[in-house]
Design an enzyme around this catalytic site. Structure first.
Site, mmCIF file in Angstrom:
data_model
loop_
_atom_site.group_PDB
_atom_site.id
_atom_site.type_symbol
_atom_site.label_atom_id
_atom_site.label_comp_id
_atom_site.label_asym_id
_atom_site.label_seq_id
_atom_site.Cartn_x
_atom_site.Cartn_y
_atom_site.Cartn_z
ATOM 1 N N CYS A 1 67.849 43.675 -64.670
ATOM 2 C CA CYS A 1 66.409 43.766 -64.856
ATOM 3 C C CYS A 1 66.125 44.243 -66.269
ATOM 4 C CB CYS A 1 65.710 44.711 -63.890
ATOM 5 S SG CYS A 1 65.877 44.247 -62.187
ATOM 6 N N ARG B 1 69.238 39.935 -68.853
ATOM 7 C CA ARG B 1 69.474 41.033 -67.917
ATOM 8 C C ARG B 1 69.146 40.646 -66.471
ATOM 9 N NH1 ARG B 1 69.971 45.934 -70.372
ATOM 10 N NH2 ARG B 1 69.360 46.967 -68.469
ATOM 11 N N TRP C 1 66.501 41.028 -61.721
ATOM 12 C CA TRP C 1 67.751 40.631 -61.064
ATOM 13 C C TRP C 1 67.707 41.349 -59.721
ATOM 14 C CZ3 TRP C 1 72.246 42.950 -59.154
ATOM 15 C CH2 TRP C 1 73.330 42.085 -58.936
ATOM 16 N N ASN D 1 63.943 49.208 -63.489
ATOM 17 C CA ASN D 1 65.308 48.697 -63.565
ATOM 18 C C ASN D 1 66.216 49.735 -62.908
ATOM 19 O OD1 ASN D 1 67.656 48.707 -66.334
ATOM 20 N ND2 ASN D 1 67.850 47.718 -64.374
ATOM 21 N N GLY D 2 67.074 49.286 -61.971
ATOM 22 C CA GLY D 2 67.967 50.242 -61.304
ATOM 23 C C GLY D 2 67.647 50.309 -59.821
ATOM 24 N N GLU E 1 90.973 35.423 -67.718
ATOM 25 C CA GLU E 1 89.728 35.297 -68.483
ATOM 26 C C GLU E 1 89.266 33.838 -68.544
ATOM 27 O OE1 GLU E 1 87.501 37.146 -69.308
ATOM 28 O OE2 GLU E 1 86.429 36.210 -70.957
ATOM 29 N N LYS F 1 85.713 32.512 -67.099
ATOM 30 C CA LYS F 1 84.726 31.782 -67.905
ATOM 31 C C LYS F 1 84.307 30.513 -67.187
ATOM 32 C CE LYS F 1 83.642 34.235 -70.022
ATOM 33 N NZ LYS F 1 84.041 35.565 -70.260
ATOM 34 N N GLU G 1 82.162 31.222 -63.888
ATOM 35 C CA GLU G 1 80.834 31.831 -63.997
ATOM 36 C C GLU G 1 79.805 30.902 -64.625
ATOM 37 O OE1 GLU G 1 80.747 35.471 -66.254
ATOM 38 O OE2 GLU G 1 82.078 34.648 -67.766
ATOM 39 N N HIS H 1 105.048 32.165 -55.143
ATOM 40 C CA HIS H 1 104.929 33.026 -53.964
ATOM 41 C C HIS H 1 103.668 32.729 -53.150
ATOM 42 C CE1 HIS H 1 108.412 35.263 -55.249
ATOM 43 N NE2 HIS H 1 107.878 35.367 -56.458
ATOM 44 N N LYS I 1 73.459 39.982 -67.806
ATOM 45 C CA LYS I 1 74.309 40.421 -68.904
ATOM 46 C C LYS I 1 74.767 41.867 -68.730
ATOM 47 C CE LYS I 1 76.268 39.775 -72.896
ATOM 48 N NZ LYS I 1 77.473 38.933 -72.842
HETATM 49 C C1 F6R Z 1 81.961 37.864 -67.943
HETATM 50 C C2 F6R Z 1 81.130 39.020 -68.190
HETATM 51 C C3 F6R Z 1 81.207 40.167 -67.243
HETATM 52 C C4 F6R Z 1 81.278 41.476 -68.032
HETATM 53 C C5 F6R Z 1 81.223 42.679 -67.090
HETATM 54 C C6 F6R Z 1 81.374 43.983 -67.844
HETATM 55 O O1 F6R Z 1 81.752 36.880 -68.900
HETATM 56 O O2 F6R Z 1 80.395 39.057 -69.129
HETATM 57 O O3 F6R Z 1 82.290 40.043 -66.381
HETATM 58 O O4 F6R Z 1 82.468 41.475 -68.771
HETATM 59 O O5 F6R Z 1 79.996 42.664 -66.409
HETATM 60 O O6 F6R Z 1 80.359 44.143 -68.774
HETATM 61 P P1 F6R Z 1 80.461 45.228 -69.927
HETATM 62 O O7 F6R Z 1 81.548 44.803 -70.852
HETATM 63 O O8 F6R Z 1 79.107 45.206 -70.576
HETATM 64 O O9 F6R Z 1 80.756 46.532 -69.267
#
Ligand code: F6R
Length: 592
Positions: A2, A27, A74, A100-101, A465, A469, A472, A488, A587
């Site tokens: 949010c 956000r 969100w 927010n929260g 990773e 990517k 998501e 395994h 984000k």
């Molecule tokens: C994936 C992504 C998330 C963040 C995770 C941690 O692309 O962006 O998995 O890596 O939410 O976020 P931070 O680094 O801000 O603690």
């Protein structure tokens, strides 16, 4: 999660708030809304969906009010709908709140408020805040907010506006981020700095337990007991241009291309004297790295480097698992918290938990002044600049730079290792030169519904990773696995329909990885290889090949991750998906 924004000043509030919300959309983007003070009345407009739906709805409406608040959501409590969109108001529509929260005790508060005859219009936790403030209102908004805050439990930030005191907005911070922007005859509140960067670079970052009371004439700060406090105003160094797309189709693509620069800037920042730490990793019995998502993957790479150069046993733990575990933590431990936003609540709580147990905490964060930055004993800053795409890219490689820098401190070969690190950005440039090949390769895989990503040693976290990517942003199922573990279990998945990405730079496990590749091919799996440009042997074994220049073993993750970011990007982009704002994500994740 949010985004909230507030404006009070001499300009029309609505366009300014909508612009700010667009910059906060990373956000959360389930619904959006605004409350504008229009001739001493509060006008509330909200809409399910992204900000552009709200903007369309407001098109041509003549709101000229000069104070207001806005929200992009969100969803946590209550489905994403117009009723649950913020702002939420009291029964008379005189007080509006954006939040927010999470208010953790909202059920209990709601029941109590209902005994006063209050009828709730939404399923959100936020609505209790508006009603509580209204119930406590006796002519002064600040006093009403102070009384309401005493009853709220949880981690949150919110902004309140009232038609009874036009041009005044109160912001409250406890757990979730909130900054105050200082302008000329205008002032701002926002969840994050980029929302208000076009208007001011003069910022006060609020800490937990602080309240800002803003009008066009000034800003007054208080603690939760109503005692006035003073804080320094800082000048934000970011330039707004760096937060624009600069001709790229998406922020994510721009940010992938920015990596040589952000890794270079991070290394420069780290070698400057300000970042020198007053301890060495060898001073500790153990290192515990805590992080989430992509930052966790950076931590997994960091573990290999730290153990190689310091021999200090290192564990990497998801922050959300660490906080509620019984893992023994004490003063002989160093906790490294990695977070690009510096606001991820799981990581922040883990830092607080470890500090309470007497451990030293070191943050690796990208956002200066963020909660984790402030609440840790020490910080190494990554200098990646603002990352707008929801999928983390440039902050990941910048985190790798910080971790490698940390691992090689005081080693006998430190100078040589540092020189290797300094040379990495130019190798990353060479990987990016192959982007067009990767774009062409991506065409072949658009219809696939499952991918497997395999790697060993330093390439194992990169397999995780790469898979993250892809899933998501493209919504294609992808699993990262240690290549040697495939036999395994996951090997049962392999057939001619399964693309298997195998990361095989020439390192200590190269031969072993090639054996795993053979196991995949024998079962007709389609191999997409990531390896050195001149490795024709590997190239011949693969259906598709993503090239990187030769690099010393340690630094391969900086290069191998880039083709995987690009592959995910091109697949998602060609599928016509919203790459920068994938569904269900945000984000900054400020809920547990
Ligand atoms: C994936 C992504 C998330 C963040 C995770 C941690 O692309 O962006 O998995 O890596 O939410 O976020 P931070 O680094 O801000 O603690």
């Amino acid at each position: 999660m949010c985004g909230i924004i507030g404006y009070t000043g001499r300009e029309q509030a609505l366009p300014l708030i909508l612009g700010g919300l667009e910059r906060l959309e990373y956000r959360g983007y389930d619904s959006a809304g605004v409350a504008i003070l229009e001739k001493d009345k509060l006008i509330v407009e909200k809409k399910a969906g992204k900000i552009r739906e709200l903007v369309k709805d407001l098109w041509g409406k003549p709101y000229k009010g000069k104070a207001g608040i806005g929200h992009t959501r969100w969803a946590t409590h209550g489905e994403p709908s117009e009723d649950n969109a913020h702002p939420h108001t009291d029964e008379k529509g005189e007080i509006a709140v954006v939040h927010n929260g999470i208010v953790e005790n909202f059920v209990e508060l709601k029941r109590r408020l209902e005994t006063h005859g209050i009828k709730f219009k939404s399923d959100t936790d936020t609505e209790v805040i508006a009603h509580l403030i209204a119930l406590n209102y006796k002519g002064d908004l600040l006093s009403a907010v102070l009384s309401a805050v005493k009853e709220l439990k949880g981690a949150f930030a919110f902004a309140v506006i009232s038609s009874k005191e036009p041009m005044r907005i109160i912001g409250v911070k406890l757990g979730s981020p909130l900054v105050v922007g200082i302008g000329k005859e205008e002032n701002f509140l926002a969840s994050d700095i980029p929302a208000i960067l076009p208007y001011t670079r003069h910022i006060i970052t609020l800490s937990d337990g602080e309240i800002a009371d803003i009008t066009p004439e000034g800003v007054n700060l208080y603690d939760f007991n109503g005692n006035p406090i003073t804080k320094e105003i800082s000048l934000v160094p970011w330039d707004i241009i760096s937060a624009e797309k600069a001709g790229f189709k998406h922020f994510m693509l721009k940010e992938i291309y920015e990596q040589p620069k952000s890794v270079g800037d991070t290394i420069r920042g780290l070698v400057s004297s300000e970042e020198i730490l007053p301890f060495h990793l060898k001073d500790f019995r153990r290192v515990l790295i805590i992080a989430c998502g992509t930052s966790y993957h950076a931590g997994l790479v960091g573990k290999f480097w730290i153990e190689k150069y310091t021999s200090v046993p290192t564990e990497v733990i998801y922050a959300s698992e660490f906080r509620y575990s019984d893992i023994p933590v004490g003063e002989k431990d160093l906790i490294i918290a990695i977070s690009q936003s510096g606001e991820t609540i799981d990581t922040k709580f883990a830092v607080n938990f470890a500090r309470d147990k007497g451990a030293k905490t070191l943050a690796i964060v990208n956002v200066v002044g963020s909660s984790i930055d402030r609440e840790s004993d020490f910080t190494l800053h990554t200098h990646a600049g603002p990352e707008i795409g929801v999928a983390a890219t440039k902050t990941f490689t910048a985190q790798l730079a910080a971790l490698y820098f940390l691992a090689i401190q005081n080693t006998p070969r430190e100078d040589k290792l540092l020189q290797d690190l300094i040379g990495t950005p130019s190798l990353m440039e060479k990987v990016l030169e192959k982007a067009e090949d990767i774009e062409n390769i991506s065409e072949k895989y658009l219809k696939k519904r499952n991918f497997l990503y395999l790697g060993r040693y330093l390439s194992y976290p990169i397999a995780l990773e790469g898979a993250l990517k892809l899933k998501e942003i493209s919504y294609i199922h992808a699993e990262g696995y240690p290549a040697g573990e495939m036999k395994h279990g996951p090997i049962a998945l392999i057939d001619e329909a399964m693309p298997v990405v195998i990361i095989a730079p020439k390192d200590r496990v190269y031969e072993k990885t090639l054996s795993n590749l053979a196991e995949v091919k024998t079962r007709k799996g389609k191999v997409i290889g990531v390896g050195f440009s001149e490795d024709n042997h590997l190239k011949d074994l693969c259906e598709s090949y993503l090239e990187i220049p030769a690099v010393v073993e340690d630094l391969s993750p900086f290069l191998t991750v880039i083709p995987l970011q690009l592959l995910a990007y091109y697949i998602a982009s060609k599928l016509g998906l919203d790459v920068d704002q994938p569904r269900n994500l945000a984000k900054t994740v400020t809920v547990e």
